[in-house]
Design an enzyme around this catalytic site. Structure first.
Site, PDB file in Angstrom:
ATOM      1  N   ALA A   1      -1.972   3.773   9.804  1.00 16.30           N
ATOM      2  CA  ALA A   1      -2.588   2.620   9.147  1.00 16.30           C
ATOM      3  C   ALA A   1      -2.901   1.571  10.203  1.00 16.30           C
ATOM      4  O   ALA A   1      -2.004   0.936  10.742  1.00 16.30           O
ATOM      5  CB  ALA A   1      -1.641   2.032   8.106  1.00 16.30           C
TER       6      ALA A   1
ATOM      7  N   LYS B   1      -2.044  -3.092  17.045  1.00 20.13           N
ATOM      8  CA  LYS B   1      -2.701  -2.045  16.250  1.00 20.13           C
ATOM      9  C   LYS B   1      -3.677  -1.244  17.125  1.00 20.13           C
ATOM     10  O   LYS B   1      -3.795  -0.027  16.985  1.00 20.13           O
ATOM     11  CB  LYS B   1      -3.435  -2.644  15.047  1.00 20.13           C
ATOM     12  CG  LYS B   1      -2.502  -3.101  13.938  1.00 20.13           C
ATOM     13  CD  LYS B   1      -1.895  -1.917  13.178  1.00 20.13           C
ATOM     14  CE  LYS B   1      -0.976  -2.348  12.058  1.00 20.13           C
ATOM     15  NZ  LYS B   1      -0.302  -1.233  11.375  1.00 20.13           N
TER      16      LYS B   1
ATOM     17  N   ILE C   1       0.850  -1.207   0.000  1.00 16.31           N
ATOM     18  CA  ILE C   1       0.000   0.000   0.000  1.00 16.31           C
ATOM     19  C   ILE C   1       0.879   1.248   0.000  1.00 16.31           C
ATOM     20  O   ILE C   1       0.608   2.230  -0.703  1.00 16.31           O
ATOM     21  CB  ILE C   1      -0.948   0.030   1.228  1.00 16.31           C
ATOM     22  CG1 ILE C   1      -1.826  -1.223   1.268  1.00 16.31           C
ATOM     23  CG2 ILE C   1      -1.821   1.285   1.194  1.00 16.31           C
ATOM     24  CD1 ILE C   1      -2.741  -1.313   2.487  1.00 16.31           C
TER      25      ILE C   1
ATOM     26  N   ASN D   1      12.469  -0.642   5.988  1.00 20.56           N
ATOM     27  CA  ASN D   1      13.632  -1.518   6.239  1.00 20.56           C
ATOM     28  C   ASN D   1      13.630  -2.731   5.312  1.00 20.56           C
ATOM     29  O   ASN D   1      14.444  -3.640   5.487  1.00 20.56           O
ATOM     30  CB  ASN D   1      13.665  -1.975   7.706  1.00 20.56           C
ATOM     31  CG  ASN D   1      12.555  -2.944   8.046  1.00 20.56           C
ATOM     32  OD1 ASN D   1      11.647  -3.158   7.249  1.00 20.56           O
ATOM     33  ND2 ASN D   1      12.604  -3.531   9.229  1.00 20.56           N
TER      34      ASN D   1
ATOM     35  N   TYR E   1      -1.137  -9.033  16.903  1.00 26.18           N
ATOM     36  CA  TYR E   1      -1.184  -8.018  15.841  1.00 26.18           C
ATOM     37  C   TYR E   1      -2.357  -7.063  16.091  1.00 26.18           C
ATOM     38  O   TYR E   1      -2.191  -5.838  16.070  1.00 26.18           O
ATOM     39  CB  TYR E   1      -1.326  -8.726  14.489  1.00 26.18           C
ATOM     40  CG  TYR E   1      -1.506  -7.791  13.317  1.00 26.18           C
ATOM     41  CD1 TYR E   1      -0.438  -7.053  12.801  1.00 26.18           C
ATOM     42  CD2 TYR E   1      -2.749  -7.650  12.700  1.00 26.18           C
ATOM     43  CE1 TYR E   1      -0.612  -6.214  11.707  1.00 26.18           C
ATOM     44  CE2 TYR E   1      -2.932  -6.812  11.609  1.00 26.18           C
ATOM     45  CZ  TYR E   1      -1.862  -6.094  11.121  1.00 26.18           C
ATOM     46  OH  TYR E   1      -2.035  -5.259  10.037  1.00 26.18           O
TER      47      TYR E   1
ATOM     48  N   THR F   1       8.070  -3.680  16.214  1.00 33.02           N
ATOM     49  CA  THR F   1       7.816  -2.686  15.164  1.00 33.02           C
ATOM     50  C   THR F   1       6.441  -2.047  15.330  1.00 33.02           C
ATOM     51  O   THR F   1       6.294  -0.828  15.237  1.00 33.02           O
ATOM     52  CB  THR F   1       7.883  -3.367  13.777  1.00 33.02           C
ATOM     53  OG1 THR F   1       9.224  -3.788  13.563  1.00 33.02           O
ATOM     54  CG2 THR F   1       7.483  -2.414  12.672  1.00 33.02           C
TER      55      THR F   1
HETATM   56  P1  NAD Z   1       3.548  -4.451   3.513  1.00 33.97           P
HETATM   57  O1  NAD Z   1       4.158  -5.568   4.283  1.00 33.97           O
HETATM   58  O2  NAD Z   1       3.763  -4.446   2.049  1.00 33.97           O
HETATM   59  O3  NAD Z   1       3.954  -3.053   4.128  1.00 33.97           O
HETATM   60  C1  NAD Z   1       4.575  -2.862   5.375  1.00 33.97           C
HETATM   61  C2  NAD Z   1       5.905  -2.196   5.121  1.00 33.97           C
HETATM   62  O4  NAD Z   1       6.528  -1.870   6.365  1.00 33.97           O
HETATM   63  C3  NAD Z   1       6.885  -3.082   4.346  1.00 33.97           C
HETATM   64  O5  NAD Z   1       7.406  -2.388   3.251  1.00 33.97           O
HETATM   65  C4  NAD Z   1       7.956  -3.412   5.367  1.00 33.97           C
HETATM   66  O6  NAD Z   1       9.226  -3.637   4.794  1.00 33.97           O
HETATM   67  C5  NAD Z   1       7.902  -2.172   6.245  1.00 33.97           C
HETATM   68  N1  NAD Z   1       8.465  -2.401   7.584  1.00 33.97           N
HETATM   69  C6  NAD Z   1       8.264  -3.462   8.404  1.00 33.97           C
HETATM   70  N2  NAD Z   1       8.956  -3.305   9.539  1.00 33.97           N
HETATM   71  C7  NAD Z   1       9.596  -2.109   9.449  1.00 33.97           C
HETATM   72  C8  NAD Z   1      10.473  -1.397  10.300  1.00 33.97           C
HETATM   73  N3  NAD Z   1      10.813  -1.871  11.514  1.00 33.97           N
HETATM   74  N4  NAD Z   1      10.960  -0.213   9.863  1.00 33.97           N
HETATM   75  C9  NAD Z   1      10.646   0.290   8.646  1.00 33.97           C
HETATM   76  N5  NAD Z   1       9.818  -0.361   7.797  1.00 33.97           N
HETATM   77  C10 NAD Z   1       9.298  -1.533   8.194  1.00 33.97           C
HETATM   78  O7  NAD Z   1       1.977  -4.529   3.845  1.00 33.97           O
HETATM   79  P2  NAD Z   1       0.806  -3.533   3.441  1.00 33.97           P
HETATM   80  O8  NAD Z   1      -0.341  -4.407   3.145  1.00 33.97           O
HETATM   81  O9  NAD Z   1       1.229  -2.543   2.441  1.00 33.97           O
HETATM   82  O10 NAD Z   1       0.521  -2.811   4.827  1.00 33.97           O
HETATM   83  C11 NAD Z   1       0.691  -1.429   5.049  1.00 33.97           C
HETATM   84  C12 NAD Z   1       0.013  -1.051   6.344  1.00 33.97           C
HETATM   85  O11 NAD Z   1      -1.388  -1.283   6.249  1.00 33.97           O
HETATM   86  C13 NAD Z   1       0.497  -1.818   7.565  1.00 33.97           C
HETATM   87  O12 NAD Z   1       0.553  -0.956   8.671  1.00 33.97           O
HETATM   88  C14 NAD Z   1      -0.594  -2.863   7.779  1.00 33.97           C
HETATM   89  O13 NAD Z   1      -0.675  -3.257   9.118  1.00 33.97           O
HETATM   90  C15 NAD Z   1      -1.806  -2.088   7.336  1.00 33.97           C
HETATM   91  N6  NAD Z   1      -2.894  -2.974   6.883  1.00 33.97           N
HETATM   92  C16 NAD Z   1      -2.860  -3.538   5.643  1.00 33.97           C
HETATM   93  C17 NAD Z   1      -3.926  -4.319   5.230  1.00 33.97           C
HETATM   94  C18 NAD Z   1      -4.002  -4.931   3.860  1.00 33.97           C
HETATM   95  O14 NAD Z   1      -5.056  -5.418   3.506  1.00 33.97           O
HETATM   96  N7  NAD Z   1      -2.951  -4.910   3.051  1.00 33.97           N
HETATM   97  C19 NAD Z   1      -5.002  -4.566   6.092  1.00 33.97           C
HETATM   98  C20 NAD Z   1      -4.981  -3.991   7.344  1.00 33.97           C
HETATM   99  C21 NAD Z   1      -3.928  -3.179   7.724  1.00 33.97           C
END
Ligand code: NAD
Length: 319
Positions: free
Chosen positions: A117, A153, A12, A32, A149, A95
């Site tokens: 998020a 959140k 996202i 990261n 998790y 994290t």
């Molecule tokens: P994603 O795993 O692609 O994105 C998370 C990003 O955070 C990754 O690029 C990862 O490398 C980075 N990351 C992890 N630990 C880190 C750290 N210690 N320091 C810096 N960067 C770090 O997943 P996503 O689906 O794009 O999720 C984005 C956000 O949306 C997250 O907060 C997730 O909890 C939330 N979310 C996503 C969904 C979904 O449907 N995709 C649903 C609910 C919540």
């Protein structure tokens, strides 16, 4: 306008970076690369309004430095995906709690607006469907790692509201199964990605449980549009929003839909939750948002139907 997008090389996050750049913003992405990928932002190499910083959101000094001078922080960095959280609950909590605490403290120090998020996971196993933002949250016991998790959140959201009461401009978005191009093809965190990948390789699509559990799927451009609205509009200040499509579908139907759209000959195979995630696994039966609050306050209206979104996702996976 200038933004920091944490998790900006993620699924996202990278789409959010693109959308902000199109709107003329300057953007710094902090990631990261735990699940994020350089490939997600490789097309921005020559973009002078974009900068990528490889680093950890738990690094308070770095986070402080990057937030200073921004107008908005979109905080998406997190350990995401049931499998990652179960395999590594400590890294997840570090994290997902410490990282957020850092972002909020720095944003508060520098007077920078924050959009967090969060997740539909915070509702846990509540049966009060469709979920409304002020509805109940029903979580299982603390020795089941999955709930760490949702708990992290939820704690992040508590932190946001505590800082709001100390004057921080903040809003929270709860995503409901975002999907689209750039989801991890191994399917971490996205059942759509896993099914599309299996369908295109002619493998059986692995349905967990009996497949009658329901979800609602939101195409990533809709999630991103809602996020920008929540992070910038005055009406969003101090509020939490469900950002999701209200169309409910069983996982089994989703699998069949993907088989039809890919023209695959794959069959379905059913895997008990315990086999996929170990003993003591718990899974919400239905998960559907009421998005009325986001519609009313920030004009959130998903534009991409499930069929269209799946077609675009399949096309990307084919490429
Ligand atoms: P994603 O795993 O692609 O994105 C998370 C990003 O955070 C990754 O690029 C990862 O490398 C980075 N990351 C992890 N630990 C880190 C750290 N210690 N320091 C810096 N960067 C770090 O997943 P996503 O689906 O794009 O999720 C984005 C956000 O949306 C997250 O907060 C997730 O909890 C939330 N979310 C996503 C969904 C979904 O449907 N995709 C649903 C609910 C919540």
């Amino acid at each position: 306008m200038r933004a920091l997008v944490t998790g900006g090389a993620g699924f996202i996050g990278s789409h959010l970076v693109d959308a902000l750049l199109v709107r003329g913003w300057e953007v710094v992405a902090l990631d990261n690369l735990f699940t994020g990928q350089r490939a997600n932002i490789a097309h921005l190499a020559a973009e002078h309004r974009f900068r990528f910083v490889e680093g950890d959101v738990c690094d308070a000094h770095l986070v402080d430095e990057l937030i200073r001078g921004c107008d908005v922080v979109f905080h998406l960095a997190a350990v995401v995906g049931v499998k990652h959280v179960i395999d590594n609950p400590l890294a997840g909590m570090r994290t997902n709690v410490l990282g957020t605490a850092n972002v909020l403290a720095a944003a508060h120090r520098h007077g920078v607006r924050v959009c967090l998020a969060s997740s539909s996971e915070v509702y846990g196993q509540s049966e009060d469907v469709p979920f409304v933002e002020d509805g109940p949250r029903v979580l299982g016991p603390t020795w089941i790692p999955r709930w760490s998790y949702a708990t992290a959140k939820a704690l992040d959201e508590h932190l946001c509201f505590a800082y709001r009461d100390r004057g921080l401009e903040v809003s929270v978005v709860r995503y409901f199964n975002a999907y689209g191009p750039r989801t991890d093809p191994r399917g971490y965190g996205s059942v759509v990605a896993r099914f599309v990948n299996q369908a295109l390789s002619g493998e059986p699509l692995t349905v967990h449980g009996d497949g009658q559990q329901t979800r609602s799927f939101t195409y990533v451009s809709d999630s991103v549009e809602g996020t920008i609205r929540a992070g910038t509009m005055p009406a969003a200040l101090g509020e939490a929003f469900n950002l999701g499509s209200e169309e409910e579908i069983t996982i089994e139907r989703l699998a069949r839909e993907i088989i039809a759209l890919t023209g695959s000959r794959s069959a379905l195979t059913y895997m008990p939750y315990e086999a996929a995630f170990g003993a003591h696994f718990a899974e919400p039966r239905r998960r559907v948002p009421n998005a009325g609050k986001a519609r009313r306050l920030i004009g959130f209206e998903p534009q991409v139907s499930l069929q269209d979104g799946l077609r675009r996702t399949i096309e990307w996976f084919r490429g």
